[in-house]
Scaffold this motif. Structure first.
Motif, PDB file in Angstrom:
ATOM      1  N   LEU A 108       1.042  -0.505   5.589  1.00  0.00           N
ATOM      2  CA  LEU A 108       1.466  -0.235   6.957  1.00  0.00           C
ATOM      3  C   LEU A 108       0.964   1.134   7.396  1.00  0.00           C
ATOM      4  CD1 LEU A 108       5.141  -1.564   6.743  1.00  0.00           C
ATOM      5  CD2 LEU A 108       3.035  -2.825   7.305  1.00  0.00           C
ATOM      6  N   ALA A 114       4.745  -1.628  11.114  1.00  0.00           N
ATOM      7  CA  ALA A 114       6.026  -1.623  10.408  1.00  0.00           C
ATOM      8  C   ALA A 114       7.046  -2.495  11.124  1.00  0.00           C
ATOM      9  CB  ALA A 114       6.543  -0.191  10.275  1.00  0.00           C
ATOM     10  N   VAL A 132       3.371   1.887   2.402  1.00  0.00           N
ATOM     11  CA  VAL A 132       3.318   2.725   3.599  1.00  0.00           C
ATOM     12  C   VAL A 132       2.246   3.790   3.386  1.00  0.00           C
ATOM     13  CG1 VAL A 132       4.538   4.441   4.986  1.00  0.00           C
ATOM     14  CG2 VAL A 132       5.701   2.336   4.291  1.00  0.00           C
ATOM     15  N   CYS A 151       9.753   5.875  10.358  1.00  0.00           N
ATOM     16  CA  CYS A 151       9.615   4.712   9.462  1.00  0.00           C
ATOM     17  C   CYS A 151      10.586   4.813   8.292  1.00  0.00           C
ATOM     18  CB  CYS A 151       8.176   4.620   8.963  1.00  0.00           C
ATOM     19  SG  CYS A 151       7.868   3.218   7.868  1.00  0.00           S
TER      20      CYS A 151
END
Length: 383
Positions: A108, A114, A132, A151
Motif C-alpha cells: 500500500l 489503504a 505498507v 494509516c
C-alpha cells in the motif's frame, strides 16, 4: 514442426545456478537476523520470472516482489502458496478481490489504496495480508509522513490488516558515502516506529552492502541476483548470470573511406573486413551502443561499425585471421569478455536497463532449470 529456436539470430543463456549462488551470497551478507527476498518484477529483469522464481524457491526464498498485479497473477501458478508474492505498485481500484483470490499481497502506497484494501477486508470479513510502504525521502512511492500517521491510526490498528512488513526504498544505496543513505535510514526508523512490532524492510541489492543497520527484517535484492554490480565503484562480487551471443550473417571487404550503415556516418579508416550480425535494437541493443560498442570473438574485440539497426549490426572483424570467422559463427555480446555492466557503460546506461530491454526473439537456454523443480513439486505434493 518445431525448431527449438536453432534458426534464431541470437542466443540468450541464463545460468540459474548463478542466480542461486548470488542469492546465497546476498543471504550470507544478511546473516541470520534478516530474511532475503527475490525481486522478480519485469519478468525477472527480462530473464524469465517463472524460471528464476523456481530457482530462488529451490534455494529457500519465500518472499517475491513484482511491480504490477498482472505480474503477480502470471507468477502465482508457478509457486506454492507458501511463497508470498508482493505487488510493489499496489492495486488499481477494483482489483482488490482478484488479488485476494490469487493469494497475493499488495504494497500500500497511498491512503486511497489503504482505504480500498480496508473496505475489501470488511466486505469479505477477513483479515488481509498487507505491506505498507512509507516515503523516507525518495519522493517516488509510499505514504508521506502525515499519511503514514493516518494509516497507522485508522487502518493498521483496526484489526483487519495482517501487517507483514513496513517498507521503504533507498535512492542512493549504490553510492555508499552519499548522505541520503543515513538521512533515509533515520526517516525510515521514525516512520516505521508508528507501526510497533511490525517487521521492517529497507535494503535493496546495494543496500545490503551498506551494513547491518540497513538490513532490518527483510532485504529485497533484485539486480544483484542477475549479476549486476551492486557497488559500481567496487569489484563486482556477484556471479555473471547472462551470456548473449549473436550469429554472423555475412562478411564483406571494404576499402578505406567506404561508409557503413544508416546515415553512412561511419567511414572505414582502412581496408577492413566487416561482419554483419543478426541482432539489433529490436533485441534490446540501444542505438547509442553503436558509438562505443563492441563484441568479442575468441577474446578479440570487434568494434561496432556504424549505427545499430533494428535487426542487425555491423562490426569490424579485421583483427580475426581470414577463414576463422564466417557465416553462422557466433560472437559474444554479453559474457566473459563483456559483462552486462560493461555493455551498459558503452551504451551510456546501467545494467538494469540492458537486462530489462532484452527482447523475445532470442533462442533462450536455461542452465540448471531441472535442478529447480523437485523441491517445488515436493512441497505441492505435501501441502
Amino acid at each position: 514442426m518445431t525448431n527449438n529456436g536453432q534458426f534464431r539470430g541470437a542466443t540468450l543463456t541464463v545460468d540459474l545456478r548463478a542466480v542461486r549462488a548470488n542469492y546465497r551470497l546476498l543471504r550470507s551478507r544478511l546473516g541470520a537476523a534478516a530474511l532475503c527476498a527475490g525481486v522478480v518484477k519485469a519478468d525477472a529483469y527480462g530473464l524469465g520470472a517463472s524460471y528464476v522464481a523456481l530457482a530462488l524457491f529451490a534455494e529457500g526464498c519465500r518472499h517475491f516482489f513484482v511491480a504490477h498485479l498482472d505480474e503477480g497473477l502470471a507468477l502465482r501458478p508457478y509457486l506454492p502458496r507458501s511463497a508470498d508474492i508482493f505487488i510493489l505498485n499496489g492495486l488499481p481500484r477494483g482489483a482488490e478481490q482478484e488479488c485476494v483470490m490469487a493469494g497475493l499481497v499488495p504494497v500500500l502506497n497511498s491512503l486511497e489504496q489503504a482505504e480500498a484494501w480496508f473496505d475489501c477486508a470488511q466486505r469479505l470479513a477477513r483479515t488481509l495480508p498487507t505491506v505498507v510502504q512509507v516515503d523516507s525521502g525518495m519522493n517516488r512511492l509510499g505514504l508521506m509522513p502525515d499519511d503514514t500517521a493516518t494509516c497507522a491510526k485508522n487502518y493498521s490498528r483496526a484489526g483487519v490488516f495482517d501487517l507483514r512488513f513496513v517498507m521503504s526504498h533507498l535512492a542512493c544505496a549504490d553510492t555508499p558515502a552519499h548522505e541520503a543513505n543515513a538521512m533515509q535510514l533515520a526517516a525510515f526508523r521514525q516512520l516505521a516506529a508508528l507501526f510497533p512490532d511490525v517487521p521492517r524492510s529497507l535494503a535493496n541489492s546495494s543496500g545490503i552492502f551498506l551494513g547491518r543497520d540497513y538490513h532490518f527484517n527483510l532485504a529485497r535484492p533484485g539486480a544483484a541476483l542477475y549479476g549486476v554490480n551492486p557497488g559500481p565503484a567496487a569489484v563486482n562480487p556477484m556471479r555473471p548470470v547472462v551470456r548473449l551471443t549473436a550469429r554472423v550473417i555475412q562478411l564483406r571487404e571494404v576499402s578505406p573511406g567506404d561508409r557503413v550503415g544508416y546515415g553512412l556516418d561511419y567511414s572505414a579508416p582502412t581496408a577492413s573486413r566487416l561482419a554483419t550480425l543478426s541482432i539489433g535494437y529490436a533485441d534490446g541493443l540501444h542505438r547509442l551502443w553503436g558509438t562505443h560498442g563492441a563484441v568479442f570473438f575468441e577474446s578479440k574485440r570487434l568494434p561496432v561499425a556504424g549505427r545499430v539497426s533494428m535487426d542487425s549490426i555491423v562490426v569490424d572483424a579485421s583483427s580475426v585471421a581470414p577463414g576463422c570467422i564466417g557465416p553462422d559463427s557466433e560472437v559474444e555480446v554479453i559474457g566473459e569478455h563483456q559483462p552486462v555492466d560493461d555493455l551498459a557503460c558503452a551504451a551510456g546506461t546501467i545494467g538494469y536497463e540492458v537486462l530489462t530491454a532484452l527482447g523475445h526473439r532470442y533462442r533462450r537456454i536455461y542452465l540448471g532449470a531441472d535442478e529447480s523443480v523437485p523441491s517445488v513439486v515436493l512441497e505441492d505434493t505435501l501441502s
